[in-house]
Design a protein around this motif. Structure first.
Motif: not given
Length: 456
Positions: A132-153
């Motif tokens: 419970x304390x782990x989740x309070x500090x670090x959530x339930x997942x971790x950011x493993x990657x990042x995409x750069x570029x863009x999106x258009x809708x």
């Protein structure tokens, strides 16, 4: 390792931070040791994904925009991103059809190498089982990657009381995306459809762009042109971080491998159920707003006119439920013990709402033809169809046939011609009824002579 999720990038996100998918917030401390990143071992260049789809539900629209709660964890819209606000602006209602043009451009995607938990900060919280304390500090997942570029809708909102007309316009927009010749005439084609529509056809466009030089497009065809050019607009220095990857901690080496997110799974299932229900009630509110703007096109199931006061009350009740759902979802993200499935459904209200007046989508009212001249003289006792009647009916999608044309044949030994010869005295279907557009109307006309004389 569980399913990897992709969610919109917001300020504060960095590779190596923890992330709480339920509350939509990154941790302030790193949870991954020395998160060295590297691009995938593939060739250079951009990856471009273009989709064009028709949607008619809030959940489907969010999926088309990459905001589905089932995929990105955007429970109840708590990821307060510009894209979620954009989705809300589209105001989905069942009386409109939405053509969604989506372009995703990936210039680069960096991922963390050999991820491992920070020691001792993170691992110490897991060794004694303080999840419970782990989740309070670090959530339930971790950011493993990042995409750069863009999106258009670009979301084309097609409104019409005729379902077929909505589909036809959306198909025209879709065809224009793939055919440059059609694209050049798209604006004129849609304006022509609007000018001849008897079903209040209208087309609005909502545009969202992340990355590239911001421009304001005003014409339907300009959005399609922008979509085709978008990859070049987000190349090089015009690219931005627009999406992050989330992975589960269960895929890492954990102390004792005893990290159990069973309660979180219960939370996720309940949040997903209630967030979809929230979208349905939001759509219902939009439906009520639409009906109130077009009261003359609706009636109650018993045929009586809509009661605007009753509609306002129904709207307030739905908004109260939206507030209850929002609070319930917010509480559930913080405390699994409060998570329960909401019991009310939109069907509790939809059966009480007014329905579209006839003509139903695809049907037209038959005009009164009795008393109208079906023919005009084209020579000595020769007749042709009255072009005025032909044109007026043609504008409404009808064609007429004279069932008794023999009464207009002249008998030389008969009585004098009658002045009302060729006047319509009967019609099928009857005036005021509703038939599919393009139906043939059958008429009977008055005779040329009271007595045509002897016949052979």
């Amino acid at each position: 390792m569980g399913q990897q999720l992709k969610i919109p990038f917001v300020s504060g996100m960095k590779v190596g931070l923890g992330f709480d998918l339920l509350t939509g917030s990154p941790s302030s401390d790193r949870v991954i040791q020395d998160p060295q990143t590297s691009p995938p071992q593939t060739g250079g260049g951009q990856t471009v994904t273009t989709t064009f789809r028709l949607v008619q539900e809030t959940n489907s629209l969010q999926e088309a925009l990459g905001l589905s709660a089932a995929v990105s964890g955007s429970y109840a819209g708590f990821s307060a991103t510009a894209k979620m606000q954009f989705a809300n602006q589209c105001a989905v209602t069942q009386y409109c059809l939405y053509a969604v043009l989506a372009v995703e451009v990936i210039n680069s995607c960096v991922t963390v190498d050999a991820p491992a938990l920070v020691d001792p900060d993170a691992t110490d919280l897991l060794t004694p089982g303080k999840t419970d304390r782990f989740r309070e500090r670090f959530g339930n997942r971790y950011i493993s990657g990042l995409k750069s570029g863009g999106e258009y809708y670009a979301v084309y909102r097609v409104q019409s009381f005729d379902e077929q007309e909505r589909t036809d316009v959306a198909a025209q927009i879709s065809a224009s995306f793939y055919n440059p010749a059609l694209r050049a005439n798209l604006n004129a084609a849609v304006e022509s459809m609007k000018s001849t529509s008897r079903n209040e056809l209208n087309v609005n466009v909502f545009v969202y762009s992340a990355g590239g030089i911001s421009e304001t497009e005003t014409a339907l065809s300009e959005m399609i042109e922008k979509a085709h050019k978008f990859p070049s607009l987000v190349s090089g220095g015009q690219a931005i971080p627009y999406q992050v990857l989330l992975d589960e901690y269960n895929g890492l080496k954990l102390p004792g491998d005893n990290l159990n997110f069973f309660d979180q799974e219960q939370q996720t299932e309940c949040l997903l159920f209630n967030s979809r229900l929230l979208n349905d009630f939001t759509t219902l509110v939009n439906d009520i707003d639409f009906i109130r703007k077009h009261l003359d096109r609706f009636h109650n199931p018993d045929g009586s006119p809509p009661d605007d006061v009753a509609l306002q009350q129904a709207r307030q009740q739905c908004l109260a439920i939206v507030d209850q759902l929002t609070r319930a979802i917010s509480d559930c993200t913080r405390d699994a013990s409060t998570c329960v499935h909401f019991t009310q459904s939109p069907e509790d209200f939809t059966s009480r709402l007014p329905i579209l007046r006839e003509p139903r989508p695809g049907l037209q009212r038959v005009p009164r033809l009795i008393g109208t001249k079906a023919v005009i003289s084209s020579g000595l006792f020769q007749f042709t169809k009255n072009p005025v009647v032909v044109d007026l009916l043609g504008e409404q999608g009808f064609y007429f046939i004279i069932d008794n044309p023999e009464v207009l044949d002249f008998g030389v030994l008969g009585s004098d011609p009658l002045p009302d010869a060729g006047t319509i005295v009967g019609q099928t279907p009857a005036d005021g009824t509703f038939v599919p557009r393009g139906s043939v109307l059958h008429v009977r006309v008055s005779p040329l002579q009271e007595n045509p004389g002897p016949t052979e």
